[in-house]
Design a protein around this motif. Sequence first.
Motif, PDB file in Angstrom:
ATOM      1  N   GLY A 568      -8.158 -37.824 -33.547  1.00  0.00           N
ATOM      2  CA  GLY A 568      -8.047 -38.731 -34.695  1.00  0.00           C
ATOM      3  C   GLY A 568      -9.018 -39.894 -34.574  1.00  0.00           C
ATOM      4  O   GLY A 568      -9.674 -40.273 -35.546  1.00  0.00           O
ATOM      5  N   ARG A 569      -9.122 -40.457 -33.370  1.00  0.00           N
ATOM      6  CA  ARG A 569     -10.054 -41.583 -33.138  1.00  0.00           C
ATOM      7  C   ARG A 569     -11.494 -41.149 -33.391  1.00  0.00           C
ATOM      8  O   ARG A 569     -12.265 -41.843 -34.022  1.00  0.00           O
ATOM      9  N   MET A 570     -11.829 -39.976 -32.884  1.00  0.00           N
ATOM     10  CA  MET A 570     -13.211 -39.492 -33.052  1.00  0.00           C
ATOM     11  C   MET A 570     -13.497 -39.176 -34.529  1.00  0.00           C
ATOM     12  O   MET A 570     -14.598 -39.396 -35.020  1.00  0.00           O
ATOM     13  N   LEU A 576     -16.335 -36.448 -34.650  1.00  0.00           N
ATOM     14  CA  LEU A 576     -15.815 -35.089 -34.851  1.00  0.00           C
ATOM     15  C   LEU A 576     -15.278 -35.031 -36.280  1.00  0.00           C
ATOM     16  O   LEU A 576     -14.938 -36.072 -36.855  1.00  0.00           O
ATOM     17  N   VAL A 577     -15.202 -33.822 -36.838  1.00  0.00           N
ATOM     18  CA  VAL A 577     -14.774 -33.707 -38.231  1.00  0.00           C
ATOM     19  C   VAL A 577     -13.647 -32.687 -38.318  1.00  0.00           C
ATOM     20  O   VAL A 577     -13.792 -31.550 -37.859  1.00  0.00           O
ATOM     21  N   GLN A 578     -12.528 -33.114 -38.920  1.00  0.00           N
ATOM     22  CA  GLN A 578     -11.386 -32.211 -39.080  1.00  0.00           C
ATOM     23  C   GLN A 578     -11.591 -31.405 -40.364  1.00  0.00           C
ATOM     24  O   GLN A 578     -11.403 -31.911 -41.462  1.00  0.00           O
ATOM     25  N   VAL A 579     -11.998 -30.158 -40.210  1.00  0.00           N
ATOM     26  CA  VAL A 579     -12.290 -29.317 -41.368  1.00  0.00           C
ATOM     27  C   VAL A 579     -11.016 -28.646 -41.866  1.00  0.00           C
ATOM     28  O   VAL A 579     -10.802 -28.514 -43.065  1.00  0.00           O
ATOM     29  N   ALA A 580     -10.148 -28.225 -40.940  1.00  0.00           N
ATOM     30  CA  ALA A 580      -8.876 -27.597 -41.286  1.00  0.00           C
ATOM     31  C   ALA A 580      -7.805 -28.288 -40.453  1.00  0.00           C
ATOM     32  O   ALA A 580      -8.125 -28.966 -39.468  1.00  0.00           O
ATOM     33  N   PRO A 581      -6.520 -28.157 -40.858  1.00  0.00           N
ATOM     34  CA  PRO A 581      -5.476 -28.875 -40.123  1.00  0.00           C
ATOM     35  C   PRO A 581      -5.551 -28.656 -38.614  1.00  0.00           C
ATOM     36  O   PRO A 581      -5.304 -29.584 -37.841  1.00  0.00           O
ATOM     37  N   ASN A 582      -5.918 -27.469 -38.165  1.00  0.00           N
ATOM     38  CA  ASN A 582      -5.900 -27.203 -36.726  1.00  0.00           C
ATOM     39  C   ASN A 582      -7.299 -26.928 -36.161  1.00  0.00           C
ATOM     40  O   ASN A 582      -7.447 -26.280 -35.142  1.00  0.00           O
ATOM     41  N   ARG A 583      -8.324 -27.397 -36.865  1.00  0.00           N
ATOM     42  CA  ARG A 583      -9.673 -27.107 -36.377  1.00  0.00           C
ATOM     43  C   ARG A 583     -10.612 -28.286 -36.575  1.00  0.00           C
ATOM     44  O   ARG A 583     -10.693 -28.837 -37.665  1.00  0.00           O
ATOM     45  N   TRP A 584     -11.274 -28.671 -35.493  1.00  0.00           N
ATOM     46  CA  TRP A 584     -12.234 -29.785 -35.503  1.00  0.00           C
ATOM     47  C   TRP A 584     -13.625 -29.254 -35.232  1.00  0.00           C
ATOM     48  O   TRP A 584     -13.811 -28.344 -34.439  1.00  0.00           O
ATOM     49  N   GLN A 627     -10.387 -22.317 -45.857  1.00  0.00           N
ATOM     50  CA  GLN A 627     -10.235 -23.706 -45.409  1.00  0.00           C
ATOM     51  C   GLN A 627     -11.553 -24.469 -45.485  1.00  0.00           C
ATOM     52  O   GLN A 627     -11.589 -25.634 -45.877  1.00  0.00           O
ATOM     53  N   VAL A 628     -12.630 -23.786 -45.105  1.00  0.00           N
ATOM     54  CA  VAL A 628     -13.939 -24.458 -45.119  1.00  0.00           C
ATOM     55  C   VAL A 628     -14.337 -24.806 -46.552  1.00  0.00           C
ATOM     56  O   VAL A 628     -14.799 -25.917 -46.837  1.00  0.00           O
ATOM     57  N   LEU A 629     -14.133 -23.860 -47.486  1.00  0.00           N
ATOM     58  CA  LEU A 629     -14.523 -24.140 -48.877  1.00  0.00           C
ATOM     59  C   LEU A 629     -13.666 -25.271 -49.452  1.00  0.00           C
ATOM     60  O   LEU A 629     -14.165 -26.104 -50.212  1.00  0.00           O
ATOM     61  N   GLU A 630     -12.403 -25.310 -49.065  1.00  0.00           N
ATOM     62  CA  GLU A 630     -11.556 -26.433 -49.522  1.00  0.00           C
ATOM     63  C   GLU A 630     -12.074 -27.751 -48.952  1.00  0.00           C
ATOM     64  O   GLU A 630     -12.098 -28.777 -49.634  1.00  0.00           O
TER      65      GLU A 630
END
Length: 656
Positions: A568-570, A576-584, A627-630
């Motif tokens: 979350g800090r990153m 870092l970028v959170q693209v999907a709920p469980n993937r950075w 998820q990526v397209l969203e």
Amino acid sequence: MIVATAGHVDHGKTSLVRALTGVDTDRLPEEQARGMTIDLGFAHAALAPGLAVGFIDVPGHERFVRNMLAGVAAIDLALLVVAADDGPMPQTREHLAILQLLAVPRLLVVLSKADRVDAARLAQAGEELHMLLAGGPFAAATVLPVATPTGSGLPAVRQHLVAAAQALQARPMAGHFRLAVDRSFLVAGAGRVVTGAVLSGRVAVGDMLRLQTPQMQQGASLRVRGLQVQGLQADAAQAGQRCALNLAGAELKRGEAGRGDWLLAEAAPPLTDRLDVQLQWLPGNGQPPGPRAMLQLHLGAAAVPARVSALGDAALGDAALDRSATAPGRAGLARLRLARPVAAAWGDRFILRDAAANRTLAGGWVVDPFGPERGSSQPLRLAQLAALARPDPAQALAAWVDAAPLAADLGHFAAARNLRDDEAAVLHKDLALQVIASAAGPLGLRADAWAGWQQRLLQAVDAWHAAQPDSVGPDDAALRQALGLGGTVAAQAVLRAAIATAVAGGALQRLGLRCCRPGHQPVLAAADAALLAQCGALLQPAGLRPPIVGDLASALGLPLPELLPFLGRMGARGLLVQVAPNRWFLPETVADLAAAARALAAAHADGAVDAAAYRDRTGIGRNLTVQVLEFLDRAGITRFDGKRHWLRGGLLSACD
Ligand SMILES: Nc1nc2c(ncn2[C@@H]2O[C@H](COP(=O)(O)OP(=O)(O)OP(=O)(O)O)[C@@H](O)[C@H]2O)c(=O)[nH]1
Ligand SMILES: [Mg+2]
């Protein structure tokens, strides 16, 4: 030179044209039986060697003013015929008012039937004419007495026409080709021939044109097989001329062409059913009709039902072009809503009539054929109209750009003024405009305004770095906010273009969806920096399909509840970028995700980014693709319309 007759019924128009050209333009059996002109007649003659003059003979009867109007849209000179015995009569006045509202440049008055009156009556008729013309644009018009049966006075008429033709300046042939169709017929061995006045531009044999009829909303694509100007074969015809075009094309069978239709260059702007105009009401008709009254608009050779509403109390200021110079009556800006679309362009003259009462009410000229559906009386819109109304295109464009709050819609300006791409490009260059591509077409800014945005952009990034040294830098949304830019298409386009220019010039760098100054290193606590390096080592080799957070935690040897706050800090800092709920993802990998979408859109004929194609291209599987397209939708790189994803903002997206 194109000449049209005008004047009251039976005053001698057709006889005069026959005496000048040898052609009887009353060719319909009904016209010959009644001794009266009903429809337009066409003739041409060389009044001097090499000086071809085209004549349009109009009907004088009050019932046929509609036909008269189809003939006088693009003439160089009007021949107002007034019988000396009658003097000025109702259609003398109505036709004269029409010629004035259409801003016909020249008028010659012929006092006909001079053989039927004595000298005193002739002088009196001359005096009546003088009073009729006084105070108007034709006050100084020449009046020539003529007796057609004897030929007396005809040499002076001929001489006047020759002098006018010699003095005539060719009209600028600027803009896309537009022809107002007035006749269409089949010629044995040649096929379809269409005649009319060239309102703008130029046409040459071999050109492809679009025929627009009410039956063919999309227009039929046709080729010019041959053409004639005033009865002679020619290679090309241009604005101010009448021509006959022999057309070829399979689509001709779909519908007949006829009066009121349009032949247009393929690149010409579309038809429109909404015109913003400068209107001049004729005096003596009482109050202008309300917005529900159905009037008849005559423009080119077309007659179309139209409603008129004033645009507030607005009138164009000093800068405006007012070529109408009519007798006093109320004037102002108005919106016309048409029952059928027309191919109108800036500067086109038109007439409004009350068809039921058979009365001419008003006339004017088109300021903008592409006015917005809403906000047509807003101050910003009125400023745009005042800009467009300037006669000189460079001055008009300068005012148009200055009226725009952020960046001017150059596509709208070019379409309204009927400019070809090459003509528009010259204007842009002369004004040193910065031209920016956007989803809504090209936008233009003054060079100093553009330099200002670039400077403020760098200042905003510097301010961000100073305030948040632990962050990569701002994303587009943060920059728009910092710069006070709204979320409009123009704002996004200006920001993206400014960033792209700064990146190309080495003043900025993109990292994923964020921007930073080159060499900027976010300041991190030692533990965070070490963990980030470890994450990078795991994420980077995984490419577009990084491990899910649970696997990442295992690989790092960390409990998940300890990893999540770090991620979350990153994320907040853009590292870092959170693209999907469980993937950075790493920021540079996010840029690759966007690049894949862009490549697909560029390869796809309609610019869509299909989920299946995205999955195949990236090999990341169906679920992650969704998820990526969203994510790309949320990030403003693509837009989902309920069925498919589309690239936003053209090919210049938030990662460039
Ligand atoms: N005596 C005399 N008769 C004329 C003259 N000019 C026209 N006429 C006659 O007037 C009548 C009407 O002439 P046209 O030329 O048909 O009149 P017009 O203005 O074309 O009439 P519309 O097209 O129906 O409006 C004809 O009988 C002509 O012969 C003229 O100068 N002298
Ligand atoms: Mg006639």
